[in-house]
Design an enzyme around this catalytic site. Structure first.
Site, PDB file in Angstrom:
ATOM      1  N   GLU A  14       0.887  -1.173   0.103  1.00  0.00           N
ATOM      2  CA  GLU A  14      -0.125  -0.087  -0.025  1.00  0.00           C
ATOM      3  C   GLU A  14       1.066   1.149   0.075  1.00  0.00           C
ATOM      4  OE1 GLU A  14      -3.928   0.036   2.297  1.00  0.00           O
ATOM      5  OE2 GLU A  14      -2.411   1.243   3.587  1.00  0.00           O
ATOM      6  N   TYR A  38       7.383   0.316  -7.881  1.00  0.00           N
ATOM      7  CA  TYR A  38       6.648  -0.928  -7.702  1.00  0.00           C
ATOM      8  C   TYR A  38       6.059  -1.356  -9.193  1.00  0.00           C
ATOM      9  CZ  TYR A  38       6.974   0.590  -3.193  1.00  0.00           C
ATOM     10  OH  TYR A  38       7.270   1.057  -1.667  1.00  0.00           O
TER      11      TYR A  38
END
Length: 155
Positions: free
Chosen positions: A112, A123
């Site tokens: 998250e 990411y």
């Protein structure tokens, strides 16, 4: 400064002062992303939690904390000291997290991140895709709220 070798090692609760210092340097308080020392100690005491520390020239450069349950894992925290950013520290930590997940039989890795965080590029590069969001999840020092985006990748 020339590129220095990034060394990774497994950490534990004895390293909480390093984690605390890295969070203080890496996480801007206006976003409310850093954890307290007690939160870190509490999580580090849980089964399935792993702390990986990165150093350059024997100086702490970053860390990653992951929690695994059954065949799922979550990257709880990843921080890099601003002095060591753009030198591959976050990439090395994330690749180590992925490799450990693969070796441990993890099916999916979750994370998250605050909406707008530059780390999203890393990411995505490492195969994570956005799967959801939490509105107003982070509360900054001034009370301003920020959305969190959730990401996932198969391992």
């Amino acid at each position: 400064m020339a590129n220095r070798q990034i060394l990774l090692r497994t950490g534990d609760a004895r390293d909480v002062a390093i984690v605390d210092a890295l969070m203080a340097a890496a996480f801007d308080p206006r976003y409310g992303e850093a954890w307290t020392r007690n939160q870190c100690l509490g999580v580090l005491a849980m089964p399935g939690v792993r702390l990986t520390l990165a150093s350059i020239d024997d100086r702490p450069a970053g860390f990653a904390m992951v929690r695994s349950v059954a065949d799922e894992a979550e990257l709880l925290l990843l921080a890099v000291d601003p002095q060591h950013r753009r030198r591959g520290v976050a990439r090395a930590l994330l690749r180590a997290v992925i490799a450990e997940a693969q070796a441990g039989g993890i099916a999916h890795l979750h994370l998250e991140v605050r909406a707008g965080n530059d780390a999203v590029k890393l990411y995505a590069e490492q195969g994570f895709t956005k799967v959801g969001e939490r509105r107003g999840y982070y509360r900054g020092k001034t009370g301003q709220v920020f959305d969190a985006h959730t990401y996932r990748r198969g391992v």
